[in-house]
Design a protein around this motif. Structure first.
Motif, PDB file in Angstrom:
ATOM      1  N   LEU A  71       0.865  -1.229  -0.003  1.00  0.00           N
ATOM      2  CA  LEU A  71       0.076  -0.035   0.124  1.00  0.00           C
ATOM      3  C   LEU A  71       1.077   1.709  -0.096  1.00  0.00           C
ATOM      4  O   LEU A  71       0.169   1.924  -0.684  1.00  0.00           O
ATOM      5  N   GLN A  72       1.804   1.199   0.278  1.00  0.00           N
ATOM      6  CA  GLN A  72       3.050   2.847   0.694  1.00  0.00           C
ATOM      7  C   GLN A  72       3.576   2.683  -0.104  1.00  0.00           C
ATOM      8  O   GLN A  72       3.327   4.061  -1.207  1.00  0.00           O
ATOM      9  N   GLN A  73       3.642   1.481  -1.182  1.00  0.00           N
ATOM     10  CA  GLN A  73       4.393   1.678  -2.614  1.00  0.00           C
ATOM     11  C   GLN A  73       2.949   2.070  -3.299  1.00  0.00           C
ATOM     12  O   GLN A  73       3.603   2.437  -4.420  1.00  0.00           O
ATOM     13  N   GLU A  74       2.166   2.252  -3.127  1.00  0.00           N
ATOM     14  CA  GLU A  74       0.483   2.850  -4.250  1.00  0.00           C
ATOM     15  C   GLU A  74       0.541   4.908  -3.807  1.00  0.00           C
ATOM     16  O   GLU A  74      -0.386   4.830  -4.803  1.00  0.00           O
ATOM     17  N   GLY A  75       0.996   4.771  -2.674  1.00  0.00           N
ATOM     18  CA  GLY A  75       1.205   5.657  -2.508  1.00  0.00           C
ATOM     19  C   GLY A  75       0.035   5.584  -0.951  1.00  0.00           C
ATOM     20  O   GLY A  75       0.033   6.845  -0.687  1.00  0.00           O
ATOM     21  N   VAL A  76      -0.410   5.016  -0.391  1.00  0.00           N
ATOM     22  CA  VAL A  76      -1.382   5.228   0.623  1.00  0.00           C
ATOM     23  C   VAL A  76      -0.107   4.959   2.592  1.00  0.00           C
ATOM     24  O   VAL A  76       1.004   4.370   2.324  1.00  0.00           O
ATOM     25  N   HIS A  77      -0.289   6.153   3.323  1.00  0.00           N
ATOM     26  CA  HIS A  77      -0.048   6.490   4.050  1.00  0.00           C
ATOM     27  C   HIS A  77       0.379   6.206   6.179  1.00  0.00           C
ATOM     28  O   HIS A  77      -1.428   6.231   5.245  1.00  0.00           O
ATOM     29  N   PHE A  78       0.976   5.737   6.267  1.00  0.00           N
ATOM     30  CA  PHE A  78       0.928   5.665   7.756  1.00  0.00           C
ATOM     31  C   PHE A  78       1.223   6.058   8.077  1.00  0.00           C
ATOM     32  O   PHE A  78       1.907   6.356   8.531  1.00  0.00           O
ATOM     33  N   ASN A  79       0.786   6.058   9.835  1.00  0.00           N
ATOM     34  CA  ASN A  79       0.913   6.812  10.794  1.00  0.00           C
ATOM     35  C   ASN A  79       1.989   5.266  11.768  1.00  0.00           C
ATOM     36  O   ASN A  79       2.031   4.955  11.321  1.00  0.00           O
TER      37      ASN A  79
END
Length: 127
Positions: free
Chosen positions: A78-86
């Motif tokens: 998901l991060q590779q797709e641009g989704v950010h996590f805290n």
């Protein structure tokens, strides 16, 4: 549920675009009764052994708290797709959440649109 019964779930998950996430419950809502969030989870788990074509972007389905359910690989995809996590591994569903399938596509395939009411979209800004 059988693998064949998962096909409507997979069809809906394929509509979630890169950089967006949907909850198990949202996918169940779009598919409609009698499908439940738990059954959506079972369908995603079945992908470990069953690989339908076209591929199903399983990583885009997360829990209602904004967390991944299957671990670090899912979060990395998901991060590779641009989704950010805290720092706690939570994503902002208001910012990265899917708003549902195109209404025309949903109607043509016998699915339901997602509600876009403010109550369903409310979540503290995590970023």
């Amino acid at each position: 549920m059988s693998e064949r019964a998962y096909e409507p779930i997979y069809a809906v998950v394929r509509q979630i675009p890169p950089g967006r996430v949907a909850t198990y419950g949202q996918v169940a809502t779009v598919v409609g009764p009698p499908v439940t969030a738990q059954q959506v989870g079972e369908a995603m788990a079945a992908l470990r052994e069953h690989h339908p074509q076209p591929p199903v972007p399983w990583q885009r389905v997360i829990n209602a708290q904004g967390r991944v359910s299957t671990g670090q690989q899912q979060q990395q995809l998901l991060q590779q797709e641009g989704v950010h996590f805290n720092a706690r591994g939570v994503t902002d569903l208001h910012r990265f959440g899917w708003t549902g399938p195109d209404p025309a596509w949903a109607a043509a395939h016998g699915f339901r649109p997602l509600s876009t009411s403010p109550a369903e979209k409310s979540q503290l800004d995590l970023f």
